[in-house]
Design a protein around this motif. Structure first.
Motif, PDB file in Angstrom:
ATOM      1  N   ARG B  25       1.010 -12.256 -11.087  1.00 50.60           N
ATOM      2  CA  ARG B  25       0.281 -11.011 -10.788  1.00 50.60           C
ATOM      3  C   ARG B  25      -0.319 -11.039  -9.383  1.00 50.60           C
ATOM      4  O   ARG B  25      -0.270 -10.062  -8.655  1.00 50.60           O
ATOM      5  CB  ARG B  25      -0.811 -10.768 -11.834  1.00 50.60           C
ATOM      6  N   GLU B  28       2.401 -10.475  -6.845  1.00 54.73           N
ATOM      7  CA  GLU B  28       2.800  -9.058  -6.853  1.00 54.73           C
ATOM      8  C   GLU B  28       1.780  -8.200  -6.100  1.00 54.73           C
ATOM      9  O   GLU B  28       2.152  -7.361  -5.269  1.00 54.73           O
ATOM     10  CB  GLU B  28       2.926  -8.561  -8.300  1.00 54.73           C
ATOM     11  N   ASP B  32       2.230  -6.147  -2.429  1.00 56.30           N
ATOM     12  CA  ASP B  32       1.979  -4.707  -2.307  1.00 56.30           C
ATOM     13  C   ASP B  32       1.100  -4.376  -1.105  1.00 56.30           C
ATOM     14  O   ASP B  32       1.168  -3.275  -0.557  1.00 56.30           O
ATOM     15  CB  ASP B  32       1.291  -4.182  -3.585  1.00 56.30           C
TER      16      ASP B  32
END
Lengths: 160, 188
Positions: B25, B28, B32
């Motif tokens: 997570r 990720e 972004d």
């Protein structure tokens, strides 16, 4: 067949080696205990046949291929994002296919088993007889060498 | 992770699908928000795609027939094939035979005087084994002791050498004719 071809670099030799592997597998079928999948067992035979060929040829040619491996140890994680980012995927595919053939055979075999045969780390370990940690290291080095080679080749081509 | 860049190793693990849980997570989220890492990730992914798209090599139409032909040949003569297929195997047999013979000579099981003559041992071998090997060994040991007395002057060395010569000849014949014996077709 793709694995053998990439390892030995000749279609005729590759076909002969794959034939050898089939014959050896047939002859030693009683030794297959079912611990691994039949495919893994067969690939181990094929890998051994191919690497024997490659090793013999290297000795005959007095190649310095193995001497390249320690150099790879000192390679930092090569980053050529700017270069690769500007490259068309098709062009990159072409360069990678060329550069894979130039990898030291130990790194090349691990890269090929991972990408062409789509094997997992444990499967590659079973085929090559290398510890899983070494498989990961070889894969990492192989990718680094490829990125570096592709980056410099592309830069040269763009520069000329 | 938000402020530190993702390491190349973690990026590759992310690409390979080897990350999970909190680490997954955080990578990720970082990708972004970080253009540099996102760019590096796209480069890694491009190389990965290229590796996955390496051209596959297909076998020729006659490949299966060629394999089956060789397998059929092995099936009809498995012992002979095994013996003759591998020169190293033959040499290993030669060494073992030579060692056994040497032990016999050194322990006096074979008469030393006859050993020196070369012929005597061959006769004992012929009597014991009753094969063509005895006469071949006799011939070669005579030749060796006659033409290379400085190396094969002693009977035991002459006999050992002759066994090695015979099996070396077999090994060479094996390499020359193995393809024919195993019935493998010549590839175009």
């Amino acid at each position: 067949m793709s694995l053998a071809f990439r390892l030995v670099g000749s279609r005729e030799e590759a076909e002969e080696l794959v034939q050898d592997a089939f014959v050896r597998a047939f002859r030693n079928l009683e030794q297959f205990r079912g611990d691994a999948s039949f495919g893994t067992w067969f690939y181990r035979i094929l890998y051994n046949v191919c690497m024997t060929k490659v090793t013999r040829r290297r000795k005959a040619m007095d190649s310095i291929e193995d001497a390249d491996l320690p150099l790879a140890d000192h390679l930092a994680d090569t980053e050529t994002p700017g270069v690769l980012e500007n490259m068309e995927q098709e062009e990159l595919n072409r360069l990678i296919a060329t550069e894979v053939d130039r990898l030291p055979s130990k790194l090349k075999s691990v890269v090929l088993l991972f990408y062409i045969q789509e094997m997992s780390y444990p499967e590659i370990s079973a085929v090559t007889g290398l510890p899983i940690g070494t498989v990961k290291t070889y894969l990492h080095r192989g990718r680094n060498l490829l990125r570096k080679a592709v980056g410099s080749t592309f830069s040269d081509e763009v520069g000329t | 992770m938000k402020h530190m860049h993702v390491s190349p190793a973690d990026l590759q693990d992310f690409l390979d699908g080897n990350l999970s849980g909190v680490v997954l997570r955080s990578v990720e989220e970082h990708l972004d928000s970080c253009k540099a890492c996102e760019s590096r990730f796209r480069s890694l992914a491009a190389v990965d795609r290229a590796l996955h798209s390496l051209p596959q090599v297909q076998v020729d139409a006659g490949f299966t027939r060629a394999v089956m032909s060789r397998i059929a040949s092995v099936r009809t003569n498995p012992v002979g094939y095994r013996l003759l297929e591998n020169a190293a195997y033959v040499f290993a047999l030669a060494l073992v035979a030579a060692m056994i013979l040497t032990v016999f000579i050194l322990t006096g099981a074979l008469d030393q005087q006859e050993v020196t003559q070369g012929q005597g041992v061959a006769e004992e071998i012929i009597a014991g084994a009753g094969t063509l090997a005895g006469s071949s060994i006799a011939m070669f040991s005579s030749l060796l002791s006659e033409y290379a007395p400085f190396v094969f002057g002693s009977g035991s060395l002459a006999i050992t050498g002759s066994i090695l010569v015979i099996l070396a000849v077999l090994a060479v014949l094996d390499r020359v004719f193995a393809r024919r014996w195993t019935g493998a077709p010549t590839l175009k």
